[in-house]
Design a protein around this motif. Structure first.
Motif, PDB file in Angstrom:
ATOM      1  N   UNK A  55      -8.394   5.350  18.176  1.00 46.03           N
ATOM      2  CA  UNK A  55      -7.587   6.073  17.123  1.00 46.03           C
ATOM      3  C   UNK A  55      -7.260   4.907  16.138  1.00 46.03           C
ATOM      4  N   UNK A  56      -7.190   5.346  14.948  1.00 45.06           N
ATOM      5  CA  UNK A  56      -6.347   4.661  13.784  1.00 45.06           C
ATOM      6  C   UNK A  56      -5.620   5.830  13.124  1.00 45.06           C
ATOM      7  N   UNK A  57      -4.374   5.096  12.571  1.00 46.78           N
ATOM      8  CA  UNK A  57      -3.470   5.988  11.804  1.00 46.78           C
ATOM      9  C   UNK A  57      -3.508   5.678  10.287  1.00 46.78           C
ATOM     10  N   UNK A  58      -3.488   6.629   9.433  1.00 45.61           N
ATOM     11  CA  UNK A  58      -3.257   6.542   8.055  1.00 45.61           C
ATOM     12  C   UNK A  58      -2.283   7.192   7.351  1.00 45.61           C
ATOM     13  N   UNK A  59      -1.680   6.528   6.512  1.00 48.57           N
ATOM     14  CA  UNK A  59      -0.686   7.012   5.657  1.00 48.57           C
ATOM     15  C   UNK A  59      -0.943   6.736   4.367  1.00 48.57           C
ATOM     16  N   UNK A  60      -0.880   7.838   3.491  1.00 43.20           N
ATOM     17  CA  UNK A  60      -1.448   7.735   2.189  1.00 43.20           C
ATOM     18  C   UNK A  60      -0.296   7.163   1.242  1.00 43.20           C
ATOM     19  N   UNK A  61       0.703   7.324   1.702  1.00 50.66           N
ATOM     20  CA  UNK A  61       1.961   6.627   0.876  1.00 50.66           C
ATOM     21  C   UNK A  61       1.903   5.073   1.172  1.00 50.66           C
ATOM     22  N   UNK A  62       2.359   4.075   0.251  1.00 53.30           N
ATOM     23  CA  UNK A  62       2.508   3.155   0.551  1.00 53.30           C
ATOM     24  C   UNK A  62       3.966   2.874   1.171  1.00 53.30           C
ATOM     25  N   UNK A  63       4.086   1.920   2.158  1.00 50.37           N
ATOM     26  CA  UNK A  63       5.509   1.667   2.948  1.00 50.37           C
ATOM     27  C   UNK A  63       5.392   0.139   3.038  1.00 50.37           C
ATOM     28  N   UNK A  64       6.637  -0.309   3.458  1.00 44.18           N
ATOM     29  CA  UNK A  64       6.736  -1.584   3.746  1.00 44.18           C
ATOM     30  C   UNK A  64       6.315  -2.114   5.051  1.00 44.18           C
ATOM     31  N   UNK A  65       5.741  -3.099   5.005  1.00 43.47           N
ATOM     32  CA  UNK A  65       4.920  -3.411   6.401  1.00 43.47           C
ATOM     33  C   UNK A  65       5.885  -3.628   7.669  1.00 43.47           C
ATOM     34  N   UNK A  66       6.958  -3.572   7.495  1.00 42.77           N
ATOM     35  CA  UNK A  66       7.849  -4.023   8.630  1.00 42.77           C
ATOM     36  C   UNK A  66       8.518  -2.474   9.123  1.00 42.77           C
ATOM     37  N   UNK A  67       7.655  -1.356   8.897  1.00 39.80           N
ATOM     38  CA  UNK A  67       7.923  -0.168   9.256  1.00 39.80           C
ATOM     39  C   UNK A  67       8.064   0.025  10.816  1.00 39.80           C
ATOM     40  N   UNK A  68       9.313   0.375  11.330  1.00 42.38           N
ATOM     41  CA  UNK A  68       9.324   0.468  12.924  1.00 42.38           C
ATOM     42  C   UNK A  68       8.265   1.290  13.709  1.00 42.38           C
ATOM     43  N   UNK A  69       7.810   2.260  13.072  1.00 40.04           N
ATOM     44  CA  UNK A  69       6.741   3.283  13.570  1.00 40.04           C
ATOM     45  C   UNK A  69       5.627   2.489  13.513  1.00 40.04           C
ATOM     46  N   UNK A  70       5.158   1.722  12.344  1.00 39.90           N
ATOM     47  CA  UNK A  70       3.790   1.176  12.346  1.00 39.90           C
ATOM     48  C   UNK A  70       3.760  -0.139  13.387  1.00 39.90           C
ATOM     49  N   UNK A  71       5.110  -0.657  13.509  1.00 30.39           N
ATOM     50  CA  UNK A  71       5.138  -1.998  14.391  1.00 30.39           C
ATOM     51  C   UNK A  71       4.817  -1.276  15.871  1.00 30.39           C
ATOM     52  N   UNK A  72       5.596  -0.352  15.922  1.00 35.99           N
ATOM     53  CA  UNK A  72       5.461   0.441  17.569  1.00 35.99           C
ATOM     54  C   UNK A  72       3.948   0.484  17.914  1.00 35.99           C
ATOM     55  N   UNK A  73       3.160   1.257  16.888  1.00 39.33           N
ATOM     56  CA  UNK A  73       2.048   1.582  17.181  1.00 39.33           C
ATOM     57  C   UNK A  73       0.902   0.174  16.998  1.00 39.33           C
TER      58      UNK A  73
END
Length: 451
Positions: free
Chosen positions: A31-49
């Motif tokens: 699995x890979x997650x793709x977000x079309x919006x740009x967001x900060x690299x320290x997004x807690x959701x991204x860090x968790x995944x």
């Protein structure tokens, strides 16, 4: 359905995307997650995944999301089907599903699915409480706050999982099969997403697509579109109605809630004891009772819950009384039908606050209810001028334009007199000024408390 080693793209890093990605990883999918919006690299959701070994890509392009090796695309319900990545997947015959479809494929607990244009959250919450009070272990999830995929591991010992479902979620289902399915009502809504009323109704009807005669389908007898959906499905029908007696289900007679099940009748409770006001909430109460009885709840629990249940946050929520003026937060009313529920819930003339995102709706259906129930209209946001026109059509003599919800509360407090009711029931989504209806409602409540 999705198998170990399948390559799955998850589109959208919202609550449902995070829950879907975690479940897919546990299932052994790639699995890979793709977000079309740009967001900060320290997004807690991204860090968790990423800590779980799940790659997350921001500012993702279509060819990243849907590529030659893609087996599945799990999309955030809010991503519309005209999104280029969705279109690319459809062109390549890659299955596009939502996270509720994914979760249901691995659930081993019977599902109660509840949908409708309005009243879903209230009815789902009430059903959960009725089952709990009856000693029937149930878990509440779905569109109500906790993603169904997140709830999968907590179903041990539960007899039911009670699931609120939106048309966005249901449109992405294929094998989803509840054992009890309920359609509360259907009015024109979310047409910017669905592009047509037909697609919206078809999406709602997907809740019933896989039912058979051993399953139970609960429908609003008083809603024409509900009756059309009922004609097209295979489940055993339980009706609810505030206007007529029904052959099987819940109805009203001589001021009492009556249940007619299996050829027998029982009086559940006097309508005067139901805590939530208004006909729409009476419909919700009847629907919840029908669903709960079908799921094993008892009459005493149903009566007890309806006597004490005063609502969910942001849905006709009492906020405070200031200078003998009552304030109600109905920020969850994101369409005209939901606003009508609020307008008709009170006998007193209202100071109504409405406005928000312009989705190209003309709000003509509001006019008779504004005429009958509203003495002052306070409008704001992108739809302010449209709603002002409808208030003018309704003959409302005082129409005030506000800049936002806080400004509307200030105007209301200056206009209101002894015994008045002020209700925020926007009839619109919040996204022109606020990130969610919850934020909008919280700002309204804070503005009231600080008067």
């Amino acid at each position: 359905m999705i198998k170990k080693e399948d390559r799955v793209s998850v589109l959208g890093l919202g609550k449902s995307g995070v829950a879907a990605a975690k479940l897919l990883a546990k299932m052994g999918a790639k699995v890979e997650v793709f977000e079309q919006k740009k967001a900060p690299s320290d997004s807690p959701e991204a860090i968790e995944l990423q800590n779980l070994g799940i790659p997350v890509h921001f500012g993702a392009q279509v060819d990243q999301i849907v590529h030659e090796q893609s087996d599945w695309l799990v999309k955030n319900p809010g991503v519309p089907y005209h999104n280029p990545a969705i279109q690319r997947a459809v062109e390549r015959s890659i299955p596009v599903i939502t996270e509720v479809e994914l979760a249901s494929s691995v659930l081993d607990v019977p599902i109660i699915g509840i949908t409708g244009s309005n009243g879903k959250t209230t009815t789902t919450t009430i059903v959960g409480e009725m089952l709990d009070k009856s000693g029937v272990p149930a878990l509440v999830a779905g569109n109500i706050g906790r993603a169904l995929s997140d709830a999968v591991e907590d179903t041990a010992g539960k007899k039911w999982i009670v699931t609120e479902l939106s048309s966005f979620q249901l449109k992405g289902t294929k094998t989803f099969h509840p054992q009890i399915a309920a359609l509360l009502n259907v009015v024109a809504a979310h047409l910017d997403y669905h592009q047509s009323l037909e697609d919206y109704v078809e999406s709602k009807a997907k809740l019933f697509r896989n039912l058979d005669k051993n399953d139970i389908a609960v429908f609003n007898f008083d809603n024409d579109l509900c009756r059309k959906v009922a004609d097209l499905q295979e489940g055993t029908i339980y009706w609810f109605s505030i206007k007529e007696e029904v052959d099987r289900g819940l109805f009203v007679r001589d001021g009492w809630m009556i249940a007619r099940m299996n050829g027998e009748e029982q009086a559940i409770m006097p309508l005067s004891e139901i805590a939530l006001p208004g006909d729409k909430n009476l419909e919700n109460a009847l629907a919840a009772a029908a669903i709960s009885l079908a799921a094993g709840a008892n009459k005493e629990a149903i009566r007890s819950v309806l006597q004490s249940f005063t609502g969910v946050e942001h849905r006709l929520e009492y906020v405070s009384t200031k200078n003998n003026v009552r304030y109600y937060n109905d920020s969850k009313a994101t369409n005209a039908g939901a606003a009508i529920t609020a307008l008709t819930a009170f006998s007193e003339p209202l100071i109504w606050i409405g406005g928000g995102l312009d989705r190209g709706v003309d709000f003509q259906e509001l006019v008779p209810f504004l005429r009958e129930h509203v003495k002052v209209a306070i409008v704001y946001g992108e739809t302010a001028s449209i709603l002002a026109d409808r208030a003018n059509d309704a003959g409302i003599s005082k129409i005030v334009h506000a800049t936002d919800v806080e400004d509307a509360v200030r105007h209301a407090s200056k206009i209101a007199t002894d015994g008045d009711i002020v209700v925020l029931s926007p009839a619109c989504a919040s996204w022109d000024q606020y990130p969610s209806f919850e934020v909008r409602g919280s700002i309204f409540k804070q503005a009231v408390h600080t008067l």
